[in-house]
Design a protein around this motif. Structure first.
Motif, short mmCIF file in Angstrom:
data_model
loop_
_atom_site.label_atom_id
_atom_site.label_comp_id
_atom_site.label_asym_id
_atom_site.label_seq_id
_atom_site.Cartn_x
_atom_site.Cartn_y
_atom_site.Cartn_z
N UNK A 314 -10.37 -12.08 1.72
CA UNK A 314 -11.46 -13.03 1.95
C UNK A 314 -11.26 -13.77 3.27
N UNK A 315 -10.02 -14.19 3.55
CA UNK A 315 -9.73 -14.93 4.78
C UNK A 315 -9.97 -14.07 6.02
N UNK A 316 -9.58 -12.80 5.95
CA UNK A 316 -9.67 -11.91 7.10
C UNK A 316 -10.95 -11.09 7.10
N UNK A 317 -11.85 -11.39 6.15
CA UNK A 317 -13.14 -10.70 6.07
C UNK A 317 -12.97 -9.20 5.91
N UNK A 318 -12.01 -8.80 5.05
CA UNK A 318 -11.78 -7.40 4.74
C UNK A 318 -12.32 -7.09 3.35
N UNK A 319 -12.49 -5.83 3.08
CA UNK A 319 -12.89 -5.41 1.73
C UNK A 319 -11.74 -5.69 0.77
N UNK A 320 -12.07 -6.24 -0.38
CA UNK A 320 -11.06 -6.52 -1.41
C UNK A 320 -10.39 -5.20 -1.81
N UNK A 321 -9.06 -5.08 -1.63
CA UNK A 321 -8.39 -3.81 -1.94
C UNK A 321 -8.13 -3.59 -3.42
N UNK A 322 -8.35 -4.63 -4.24
CA UNK A 322 -8.00 -4.58 -5.66
C UNK A 322 -9.23 -4.21 -6.49
N UNK A 323 -9.03 -3.42 -7.53
CA UNK A 323 -10.11 -3.07 -8.45
C UNK A 323 -10.78 -4.33 -8.98
N UNK A 324 -12.07 -4.24 -9.21
CA UNK A 324 -12.84 -5.42 -9.59
C UNK A 324 -12.62 -5.86 -11.03
N UNK A 325 -12.15 -4.96 -11.87
CA UNK A 325 -12.01 -5.32 -13.29
C UNK A 325 -10.73 -4.78 -13.87
N UNK A 326 -10.34 -5.36 -14.99
CA UNK A 326 -9.17 -4.91 -15.73
C UNK A 326 -9.37 -3.48 -16.21
N UNK A 327 -10.60 -3.15 -16.64
CA UNK A 327 -10.90 -1.81 -17.13
C UNK A 327 -10.74 -0.78 -16.01
N UNK A 328 -11.16 -1.11 -14.78
CA UNK A 328 -11.01 -0.18 -13.66
C UNK A 328 -9.54 0.07 -13.36
N UNK A 329 -8.73 -0.98 -13.44
CA UNK A 329 -7.28 -0.82 -13.21
C UNK A 329 -6.67 0.06 -14.29
N UNK A 330 -7.08 -0.15 -15.55
CA UNK A 330 -6.58 0.69 -16.64
C UNK A 330 -6.95 2.15 -16.41
N UNK A 331 -8.18 2.40 -16.02
CA UNK A 331 -8.62 3.77 -15.77
C UNK A 331 -7.82 4.40 -14.64
N UNK A 332 -7.53 3.60 -13.61
CA UNK A 332 -6.72 4.08 -12.48
C UNK A 332 -5.32 4.44 -12.96
N UNK A 333 -4.72 3.55 -13.73
CA UNK A 333 -3.35 3.78 -14.21
C UNK A 333 -3.28 5.01 -15.10
N UNK A 334 -4.16 5.07 -16.08
CA UNK A 334 -4.11 6.18 -17.03
C UNK A 334 -4.47 7.51 -16.37
N UNK A 335 -5.37 7.48 -15.40
CA UNK A 335 -5.72 8.70 -14.68
C UNK A 335 -4.55 9.25 -13.89
#
Length: 385
Positions: A314-335
């Protein structure tokens, strides 16, 4: 990490438990279902230790206290002195998170874990961020602490296949790692160049000044000493840190793998599945390991720096590198878990994984997937090392 924030000045080593290896007995044997409800994990704990854990974790549930712990420590030290703070913290936070002050205390903690069927892993909780860099002597001292960790892990009997954790920023200037990350985005670096530098060969790195090259060489040689001491003895799990330095950390880790993972998987890298680019990064490194002919060890985590990553973006006006939701992170991990177990089933001698998570569903998923892979006509042994 609370354990490092509350670490007493003279204490260097902490303990972490990792899963026991999954061993194959017979293809037609059905493993017992995993149970997370059994109270047997607490049988080595006294009532006082359980009460202390309850109090400590209650304290840690208040963000105001956790986020300001450094200030609170400073105030406490001004009022009580260093000795007073040590007397206050050692039986509370320190004893909760740290394995011990010396080898005797550490051995006692590790034996307790082993009696529960856990495989302990020693970790040296030292890392630096931008603006915290120290001189070469401090980095050399950190290296000596890690070499002590290697030797202690190897000579004690708490694990047949010992592991230890390593943070590269304890051995290499974080400002340099951030600069290297920018340089890597502009031009590729040959892993062989870094391997030769680990061996002490004087090589210039485009984009770095003379002092930076000198420090980089020193850092690579420090890492080389730790890896040399670990091969055929202790597996070294390199931690991931912040996105503004992770590419440099991975570059150095891949170079260590190229040199030391020819006949076994001794150097491991960490992949943070809360990052949107985690799948790309892991698949890229899998391909690199195949092309270069070295084994790849993977510590699969969700991630630990979400708040700071988002604030920096946010400070450097970059795209947020982190998944937007807990579910997306879970899908990433399990995949990625599924991808890695499939790879391991085909080449167990070259690929390893540690399912580094507190998530019950992911652990059960991994165990179920391993079970399905074991019923193949030619039984395979994916290894959770």
């Amino acid at each position: 990490m609370i354990c490092s924030r509350f670490q007493l000045p003279s204490l260097r080593l902490m303990g972490t438990a990792v899963p026991k290896p999954l061993a194959v007995k017979l293809p037609n044997v059905t493993p017992s279902p995993l149970s997370f409800e059994s109270p047997s994990a607490f049988r080595v704990k006294t009532f006082g230790e359980l009460l202390r854990a309850l109090c400590v974790f209650q304290f840690c549930s208040f963000p105001l206290l956790v986020n300001n712990c450094a200030k609170l420590m400073s105030v406490a030290q001004s009022l009580l002195g260093r000795r007073g703070v040590s007397l206050l913290l050692k039986p509370t936070f320190y004893s909760q998170f740290v394995a011990g002050e010396n080898e005797k205390e550490i051995f006692k903690s590790m034996e307790k874990m082993s009696s529960l069927g856990l495989r302990p892993m020693l970790a040296v909780p030292i890392e630096e961020d931008l603006g915290e860099s120290s001189g070469e002597k401090r980095y050399d001292d950190n290296m000596n602490a890690m070499l002590e960790c290697v030797q202690m892990s190897h000579r004690n009997s708490w694990s047949k296949d010992p592991m230890m954790q390593l943070k590269i920023t304890a051995l290499l200037n974080p400002e340099l790692c951030a600069k290297l990350t920018k340089l890597i985005s502009q031009q590729p670096y040959d892993l062989s160049l870094l391997v030769r530098a680990m061996d002490g060969e004087p090589i210039n790195f485009a984009g770095l000044d003379e002092n930076e090259v000198s420090h980089f060489h020193c850092g690579l040689q420090r890492l080389n000493k730790i890896a040399e001491a670990s091969v055929n003895k202790v597996r070294v799990l390199v931690d991931a840190e912040y996105t503004y330095m992770n590419p440099a950390l991975s570059l150095v880790t891949m170079a260590m793998m190229k040199k030391f993972n020819k006949d076994g998987v001794w150097i491991w890298n960490t992949y943070q599945c809360y990052l949107k680019e985690s799948r790309y990064l892991l698949l890229k490194d899998l391909q690199l390991s195949q092309n270069e002919g070295f084994g790849l060890g993977v510590k699969l985590v969700r991630g630990a720096y979400m708040d700071k990553e988002r604030k920096m973006a946010e400070t450097e006006n970059h795209v947020d590198p982190v998944h937007q939701s807990w579910e997306d992170t879970n899908n990433s991990y399990n995949g990625l878990l599924d991808v890695l177990l499939e790879v391991i089933s085909k080449r167990p001698e070259s690929y390893r994984i540690i399912v580094a998570t507190h998530n019950e569903e992911s652990v059960k998923r991994a165990a179920k997937r391993v079970g399905s892979l074991l019923v193949l006509p030619s039984p395979v042994c994916p290894s959770f090392a």
